[in-house]
Design an enzyme around this catalytic site. Structure first.
Site, PDB file in Angstrom:
ATOM      1  N   GLY A 185      56.059  67.285  73.245  1.00 48.36           N
ATOM      2  CA  GLY A 185      55.645  67.055  74.607  1.00 48.36           C
ATOM      3  C   GLY A 185      54.186  66.622  74.648  1.00 48.36           C
ATOM      4  N   CYS A 186      53.836  65.797  75.625  1.00 48.35           N
ATOM      5  CA  CYS A 186      52.477  65.253  75.667  1.00 48.35           C
ATOM      6  C   CYS A 186      51.431  66.341  75.899  1.00 48.35           C
ATOM      7  CB  CYS A 186      52.378  64.164  76.737  1.00 48.35           C
ATOM      8  SG  CYS A 186      52.946  64.656  78.387  1.00 48.35           S
ATOM      9  N   ASN A 187      51.702  67.273  76.820  1.00 44.13           N
ATOM     10  CA  ASN A 187      50.773  68.378  77.034  1.00 44.13           C
ATOM     11  C   ASN A 187      50.640  69.234  75.777  1.00 44.13           C
ATOM     12  OD1 ASN A 187      50.327  67.908  79.893  1.00 44.13           O
ATOM     13  ND2 ASN A 187      52.397  68.665  80.218  1.00 44.13           N
ATOM     14  N   VAL A 188      51.742  69.397  75.087  1.00 38.43           N
ATOM     15  CA  VAL A 188      51.755  70.209  73.871  1.00 38.43           C
ATOM     16  C   VAL A 188      50.837  69.610  72.813  1.00 38.43           C
ATOM     17  CG1 VAL A 188      53.221  71.149  72.051  1.00 38.43           C
ATOM     18  CG2 VAL A 188      54.116  70.911  74.369  1.00 38.43           C
ATOM     19  N   THR A 189      50.901  68.296  72.658  1.00 39.03           N
ATOM     20  CA  THR A 189      50.040  67.625  71.689  1.00 39.03           C
ATOM     21  C   THR A 189      48.578  67.907  71.989  1.00 39.03           C
ATOM     22  OG1 THR A 189      51.646  65.876  71.238  1.00 39.03           O
ATOM     23  CG2 THR A 189      49.325  65.367  70.808  1.00 39.03           C
TER      24      THR A 189
END
EC number: 1.2.1.38
Length: 358
Positions: A160-164
């Site tokens: 996920g982009c937020n996770v990255t």
């Protein structure tokens, strides 16, 4: 020097933001050849009606998303809503199709089926190798094991982009034992493309322009178990995080401000040294010089993550700020970076390092 390895790619969900961005980065890749482009409700329409910036493919007509249309390619990219990728991937496997399958959605990211069922409310589709090449493993200060896991794999689950953004900001401190992985706090400013392309009232320009909106507040965001999973990979025994994303009036980008309690007795120089050691040789993750802070504008269109770390001595906390383009490093660029490793190609091949400014 590397041997040329031309590969064909089919994109399922080519009319959406993630699918369109995957096409954009693939068009700049010297070895990629674009194959079938599919969609669900937009099948039968030209790609240019949905991705008018992709002029070289504007006349291509979108086919229906089916295994018949996706089969026969070297690579299949699934840019589909959560819950949709698992069935398509299983059908491709049943057909005996040997394509590398790259899932831009959430279906195959989580290791724990119970966490999937809690946050997504459906049956877990299984776990694939995780497409974050920079992810640290226990005992590592650089991401050697994660790259080894991606080399030659036939399945890639893109983070996920937020996770990255949160993972890249916090993992050096976790791996070095300098921060306490409980009582983590992350507040993110997110561009609207991260919310997808569906028509919803709160995503209209009349509602969004000039406003900042929180969403998925109070521990409900589906990226929370994935962040915890990554920080456990970096060496944390247990993780608790308060995670609050906000939509801000920009199309792209994430600015993640993440803080953690500093282990008592740790000095600021030791903190900076840990982040420097982790990212010194990373091609896409850059620790900025002291005093220089990341901005989303600096990562626009690039596969670059810009990171800064500081110590708030009065609060006893480490503060990290990470900027990425959610559609590039946060999605399509990270996917292509992992795909390069799976294919045995140079990890950086075809990927933009420099952003677009002003």
């Amino acid at each position: 020097m590397f041997m040329h390895m031309t590969f064909s790619v089919a994109i399922a969900g080519a009319s959406g933001y993630a699918g369109g961005e995957m096409l954009r980065v693939l068009l700049a890749h010297p070895e990629a050849r674009i194959g079938a482009l599919t969609a669900h409700s937009n099948a039968g329409t030209p790609l240019g009606a949905h991705q008018p910036h992709l002029r070289s493919l504007a006349g291509r007509v979108l086919a229906a998303t089916s295994t018949e249309n996706l089969a026969g390619h070297d690579v299949v990219v699934l840019a589909l809503p959560h819950g949709a990728s698992g069935a398509i991937a299983a059908e491709l496997a049943e057909r005996g199709d040997d394509a590398i399958v790259v899932d831009l959605g959430a279906d195959h990211r989580l290791v724990d089926p119970a966490a999937w069922e809690q946050f997504y409310g459906s049956e877990h589709a299984g776990t694939w190798p995780y497409g974050l090449p920079e992810l640290l493993h226990p005992g590592e200060s650089t991401a050697t094991a994660q790259r080894a896991a991606l080399a030659g794999t036939r399945r890639i689950a893109v983070p996920g982009c937020n996770v990255t953004a949160v993972t890249l900001g916090l993992q050096p401190g976790v791996a070095a034992g300098l921060i306490e992985p409980q009582d983590l706090v992350a507040v993110l400013a997110n561009g609207y493309s991260g919310a997808g392309r569906s028509l919803k009232t709160h995503l209209l320009a009349s509602e969004a322009l000039g406003a900042v909106q929180p969403y998925a507040v109070g521990g409900t965001h589906r990226h929370i178990p994935e962040i915890a999973q990554n920080l456990r990979s970096a060496g944390a025994e247990a993780v608790s995080i308060s995670f609050t994303p906000t939509l801000v009036p920009m199309a792209r980008g994430i600015l993640a401000t993440s803080t953690a309690r500093l282990v008592p007795g740790t000095d600021p120089a030791t903190v900076r040294e840990a982040w420097e050691q982790t990212y010194a040789d990373e091609p896409f993750v850059h620790l900025l010089p002291e005093g220089q802070w990341p901005t989303t504008a600096s990562t626009l269109g690039a596969n670059t993550a810009l990171v800064q770390v500081a110590v708030d001595e009065a609060a006893g906390r480490v503060v990290t700020v990470t900027a990425i383009d959610n559609l590039v490093k946060g999605t399509a660029g990270g996917a292509l970076q992992s795909l390069n490793l799976a294919l045995g190609l140079p990890e950086t091949l075809g990927l933009p390092l420099d952003g677009v400014a002003p």
